[in-house]
Structure formats: C-alpha cells, structure tokens
Design a protein around this motif. Structure first.
Motif, PDB file in Angstrom:
ATOM      1  N   LEU A   1       1.024   2.012  -1.330  1.00 36.89           N
ATOM      2  CA  LEU A   1      -0.063   1.628  -0.859  1.00 36.89           C
ATOM      3  C   LEU A   1      -0.383   0.728   0.368  1.00 36.89           C
TER       4      LEU A   1
ATOM      5  N   ILE B   1      -7.509   6.574   0.111  1.00 36.06           N
ATOM      6  CA  ILE B   1      -6.401   6.686  -0.588  1.00 36.06           C
ATOM      7  C   ILE B   1      -6.425   7.674  -1.616  1.00 36.06           C
TER       8      ILE B   1
ATOM      9  N   SER C   1      -5.617  -3.498  -7.039  1.00 31.22           N
ATOM     10  CA  SER C   1      -5.021  -1.932  -7.009  1.00 31.22           C
ATOM     11  C   SER C   1      -4.450  -2.121  -8.503  1.00 31.22           C
TER      12      SER C   1
ATOM     13  N   ARG D   1     -10.028   2.090   0.952  1.00 31.39           N
ATOM     14  CA  ARG D   1      -9.059   1.067   0.949  1.00 31.39           C
ATOM     15  C   ARG D   1      -9.941  -0.205   1.079  1.00 31.39           C
TER      16      ARG D   1
ATOM     17  N   SER E   1      -1.890   2.818   6.017  1.00 31.03           N
ATOM     18  CA  SER E   1      -3.131   1.872   6.652  1.00 31.03           C
ATOM     19  C   SER E   1      -4.363   2.695   6.602  1.00 31.03           C
TER      20      SER E   1
END
Length: 201
Positions: free
Chosen positions: A78, A86, A174, A166, A82
């Motif tokens: 992660l 995700i 996360s 993100r 960038s």
C-alpha cells in the motif's frame, strides 16, 4: 503518470497458485493498473515466479517484506503505490477478466462510495458445506444497505474481492496488526465509521 489502480498481492510460499493469480490480473480487460507483489519470506519458488512476471510485464513490481504476516505485507504494498484506487488480491485466488473494469466503473459512477466488493465463486471443489453456504449468502447481499445491516450476521464482503479509494484509507485507516482477523476488523471498522460499500455482480 501513475496508473489508476494498484493491485496489491502479498504472498508466502504460494508456488502452487501464484502464477495463476498473477496471470488473471495480467489478462484484465482494464489495463491502467500496476500490480505490487509482496514476497513475505517465501522459501519456495514463489519469488522466482513473481520475478519472471515482473521481467516480462512492467506493470508488475516485486517487493520484499521481512516482517511476517499478511497485514505487514499488504501495508508494505500500500505504501509503495500511489494510485487513486487500491484492489486486494490473494495468491491463491484468481480474478475474472472484467473484475477491475467493473469495479472501477462502479466507483466512477458512485462518487459517494468508499469501496466496492465483488461476488465470488469457489474455484475448486470444496467439501466444506459451511463455506459453500457462506459464499452463497455473501453473494446474496448485494446493496449498500444490506451490507451495512448484514455485518451483524457475518462478514458480507469477501476480502480479496475488494477495491477501495486511497482517500478512504485516510478517513478510515488500513489493515491493523493484532490478534484478530485483519479483514473482519478493517471492514467492520469502516462500516461502523460510516463507509459506503457496494458490490458488483
């Protein structure tokens, strides 16, 4: 320019299945992605399999994480990417060719949603009736309201089918390290904090 999607795929001694998993990402109908492969101290041929793919396809990147555990490995990937979006992938799964495209389209059309899951199939013959029942139930939970409500019954989204923004990581965090299933903790925490999660068919 950065790709739109970072697919994060941690692996540990996954030589029997890793090639199939990577191939399923390489053959996606949506091409604006990178796939970050994280070797988590494998002692089999997994790292060599991953490296072979990286040599022939520049969208694939191989990293090493020495702290043992899927959470450490995922968070390593992660941080390395960038991309705006995700996607989670496991080394013993494979993705249908339109998975990324469908999920990207969902998040593009639904700007107020933080994440999107997919419905899943069982790849091989599975004798565990409890697991089969869970998959059938999870696939039946399709919209945001039901996902939010059914979290009190079981986890209504399947972790390696997930894609999220993100920017949502900055809001909700996360995966966390701890003596608990990292996927259950993360998605229950996100839902409790008001995250909107949808599901593609």
């Amino acid at each position: 320019m950065n790709p739109l999607v970072s697919v994060v795929l941690p692996f540990f001694n996954a030589g029997d299945t890793l090639g199939r998993a990577i191939k399923s990402i390489a053959e996606q109908s949506f091409e604006d992605f990178q796939c970050i492969l994280i070797n988590n101290n494998s002692t089999d041929e997994s790292s060599a399999i991953a490296d072979t793919w990286c040599q022939k396809d520049p969208r694939f990147i191989l990293l090493d994480e020495i702290k043992q555990g899927v959470t450490h490995a995922f968070n390593c990937g992660l941080k390395a990417g960038s991309s705006q979006l995700i996607a989670r992938m496991d080394a013993d799964d494979f993705a249908y060719a339109d998975r990324i495209r469908l999920q990207v389209n969902f998040l593009r059309k639904n700007s107020d949603f933080d994440a999107v899951a997919g419905r899943v199939d069982i790849a091989e013959r599975e004798d565990n009736e409890g697991f089969q029942r869970y998959i059938r139930w999870s696939n039946s939970v399709k919209n945001c309201e039901d996902i939010n409500l059914q979290r009190f019954v079981e986890m209504p989204v399947v972790n390696p089918s997930m894609m999220w923004r993100r920017s949502s990581v900055r809001k909700f965090g996360s995966y966390r390290i701890g003596n608990f299933p990292e996927d259950y903790e993360k998605w229950l925490r996100w839902l409790d904090m008001g995250a909107k999660i949808g599901k593609t068919s």
